[in-house]
Design a protein around this motif. Structure first.
Motif, PDB file in Angstrom:
ATOM      1  N   ARG A 104     -11.373   7.427   8.018  1.00 15.14           N
ATOM      2  CA  ARG A 104     -10.188   8.205   7.642  1.00 15.14           C
ATOM      3  C   ARG A 104      -9.193   7.485   6.727  1.00 15.14           C
ATOM      4  N   PRO A 105      -8.784   6.247   7.036  1.00 13.33           N
ATOM      5  CA  PRO A 105      -7.754   5.643   6.171  1.00 13.33           C
ATOM      6  C   PRO A 105      -8.233   5.344   4.746  1.00 13.33           C
ATOM      7  N   ASN A 106      -9.524   5.386   4.500  1.00  9.33           N
ATOM      8  CA  ASN A 106     -10.027   5.121   3.142  1.00  9.33           C
ATOM      9  C   ASN A 106      -9.753   6.276   2.174  1.00  9.33           C
ATOM     10  N   PHE A 107      -9.748   7.496   2.688  1.00 13.13           N
ATOM     11  CA  PHE A 107      -9.762   8.651   1.785  1.00 13.13           C
ATOM     12  C   PHE A 107      -8.482   8.790   0.943  1.00 13.13           C
ATOM     13  N   PRO A 108      -7.291   8.623   1.559  1.00 17.41           N
ATOM     14  CA  PRO A 108      -6.082   8.698   0.721  1.00 17.41           C
ATOM     15  C   PRO A 108      -5.967   7.532  -0.267  1.00 17.41           C
ATOM     16  N   LYS A 109      -6.734   6.471  -0.064  1.00 13.17           N
ATOM     17  CA  LYS A 109      -6.695   5.340  -1.003  1.00 13.17           C
ATOM     18  C   LYS A 109      -7.629   5.607  -2.186  1.00 13.17           C
ATOM     19  N   LEU A 110      -8.742   6.258  -1.911  1.00  9.44           N
ATOM     20  CA  LEU A 110      -9.686   6.588  -2.984  1.00  9.44           C
ATOM     21  C   LEU A 110      -9.086   7.590  -3.971  1.00  9.44           C
ATOM     22  N   ALA A 111      -8.353   8.589  -3.452  1.00  7.38           N
ATOM     23  CA  ALA A 111      -7.922   9.723  -4.296  1.00  7.38           C
ATOM     24  C   ALA A 111      -7.219   9.291  -5.590  1.00  7.38           C
ATOM     25  N   PRO A 112      -6.172   8.453  -5.530  1.00  6.28           N
ATOM     26  CA  PRO A 112      -5.471   8.130  -6.792  1.00  6.28           C
ATOM     27  C   PRO A 112      -6.286   7.236  -7.722  1.00  6.28           C
ATOM     28  N   VAL A 113      -7.148   6.398  -7.160  1.00  8.45           N
ATOM     29  CA  VAL A 113      -7.967   5.520  -8.006  1.00  8.45           C
ATOM     30  C   VAL A 113      -9.005   6.367  -8.748  1.00  8.45           C
ATOM     31  N   ASP A 121       5.228   2.651  -5.962  1.00  6.30           N
ATOM     32  CA  ASP A 121       5.929   3.494  -6.922  1.00  6.30           C
ATOM     33  C   ASP A 121       5.112   4.698  -7.392  1.00  6.30           C
ATOM     34  N   GLY A 122       3.947   4.906  -6.793  1.00  7.35           N
ATOM     35  CA  GLY A 122       3.136   6.069  -7.200  1.00  7.35           C
ATOM     36  C   GLY A 122       2.210   5.797  -8.367  1.00  7.35           C
ATOM     37  N   LYS A 123       2.184   4.561  -8.856  1.00  5.34           N
ATOM     38  CA  LYS A 123       1.343   4.264 -10.022  1.00  5.34           C
ATOM     39  C   LYS A 123       0.279   3.198  -9.739  1.00  5.34           C
ATOM     40  N   ALA A 124       0.046   2.915  -8.491  1.00  3.58           N
ATOM     41  CA  ALA A 124      -0.895   1.842  -8.133  1.00  3.58           C
ATOM     42  C   ALA A 124      -2.327   2.206  -8.540  1.00  3.58           C
ATOM     43  N   GLY A 125      -2.716   3.467  -8.364  1.00  2.01           N
ATOM     44  CA  GLY A 125      -4.072   3.903  -8.730  1.00  2.01           C
ATOM     45  C   GLY A 125      -4.344   3.647 -10.205  1.00  2.01           C
TER      46      GLY A 125
END
Ligand code: UD1
Length: 353
Positions: free
Chosen positions: A10-19, A338-342
């Motif tokens: 579960r915690p992986n999915f919100p990290k994948l999305a912006p990248v 800041d919303g720009k890490a991906g």
């Protein structure tokens, strides 16, 4: 350039999305491999839909098991997949078994590894995630750090400076893009949660598998539930234990795990959050919501030093501490949240063809 993303829990999915989104904008070819570590609708598929992530190209369907069995299954099933696709980079996220297991496979096949969320340490090797962090960072060729403190940790462990890139927190990218959608769900309102409520999540073996600790925490929650609504969406592991031990949850609203937007809507308005999750320590800091972490340590100390997080060492003080919680307005946000890490992750990869 071709990259292969690994997600499993579960915690992986919100990290994948912006990248994924940022890499697509840069024209990078992408493959998503889901290990199948988490498989329930609420723990996995729902996140792909909500966060607009394309369905995985491959699912290894490893399911649950002991750490050794789960890790071994991932290693065995991932090897042919990696051999088939031969990406320029394997991109792994966070600290779950899928992260470490696939990094081992890539290291042995000479495929370069980029670790998103490198350099976090609880310095507690009784946590399975700490072992995963240590092994993954040792093997990774590109260490993408979420906060400024992580670089010193990696340097002290002997990692060369040219392999470390501070990108910021990708989870917070997803938080920011999801807030309007969270609000639209009207979920908190439907539950009658008006801002005076408390949100609880617990799933770590150290809390949940220890009957005495779980009983003590629940007694504190029952105390809090006398004056406030207490919402407790419980991880499957936690539900199993609560049932097996027959623990009293008088006044507490227990439920299955809830979807990402719904959870965010509940958290963004809460009086406080009580948790042992890694992600929630960060999300509450970004939102300015008081967070009480039921652990002796955290791999995310920046949320304590700069944010709203507090470690609770004596569980019997929990209800008193929570009652006094005060929201941080406006929230103090660590650098790179800041919303720009991906975008910075995708650029760091593109810069190393
Ligand atoms: C894993 C991660 C942890 C992360 C957590 C978030 C590791 C070592 N741990 O822990 O870092 O914070 O995910 O959720 O990788 N189960 C289901 N349905 C599912 C998944 C699990 O019912 O979709 C049940 C199974 O009975 C299983 C138990 O939950 O035995 C634990 O699942 P597992 O993936 O082993 O670890 P988590 O505790 O979820």
């Amino acid at each position: 350039m071709k990259i292969l993303h690994i997600v499993g829990a579960r915690p992986n999915f919100p990290k994948l999305a912006p990248v994924h989104k940022a890499a697509r904008a840069l024209g990078i070819e992408q493959i998503i491999v889901h290990t199948g570590q988490h498989y329930d609708e609420a723990m996995s598929a729902g996140f792909f839909r909500d966060l607009d992530i394309p369905a995985p190209d491959v699912n290894l369907e490893v399911g649950s098991g002991s750490h050794a069995a789960q890790t071994a299954r991932i290693i065995e099933r991932f090897e042919p997949v990696l051999l088939e696709h031969r990406p320029d980079w394997l991109v792994v996220y966070g600290d779950v078994n899928s992260t470490m297991a696939t990094a081992i496979v890539a290291a042995k096949l000479g495929v370069r590894i980029a670790h998103v969320e490198a350099g976090l340490r609880s310095n507690d090797r009784t946590m399975p995630e700490e072992i995963n962090r240590l092994v993954t960072d040792r093997l990774a060729d590109l260490l993408l750090t979420p906060s400024t403190d992580a670089e010193a940790t990696l340097r002290a462990e002997g990692e060369p400076a040219n392999e470390i890139v501070f990108v910021g927190n990708v989870m917070i990218d997803t938080l920011f893009t999801s807030l309007p959608k969270a609000e639209q769900t009207g979920f908190a309102q439907k539950l009658g949660a008006t801002g005076n409520h408390i949100v609880v999540t617990l799933h770590r073996p150290s809390n949940v598998d220890d009957a005495e600790r779980l009983r003590t925490v629940c007694a504190e929650l029952v105390e809090l539930a006398k004056t406030r609504q207490v919402f407790f969406p419980a991880h499957p592991r936690t539900q199993q234990q609560l049932k097996a031990l027959g623990i009293d949850l008088g006044g507490i609203t227990l439920s299955d795990p809830i979807a990402y937007f719904e959870m965010l809507d509940l958290v963004r308005n809460a009086h406080a959050v009580i948790t042992d999750s890694g992600g929630l320590q960060e999300e509450t800091t970004a939102l300015g919501i008081p967070c009480f972490t039921l652990r002796p340590n955290t791999e995310r100390p920046i949320t304590v030093v700069e944010g709203t997080n507090q470690l609770v060492h004596d569980l019997t003080t929990l209800s008193g501490l929570v009652a006094q919680a005060i929201r941080s307005v406006p929230p103090r946000r660590p650098a790179g949240w800041d919303g720009k890490a991906g975008e910075r992750v995708a650029q760091a990869l593109l810069d190393r063809p």
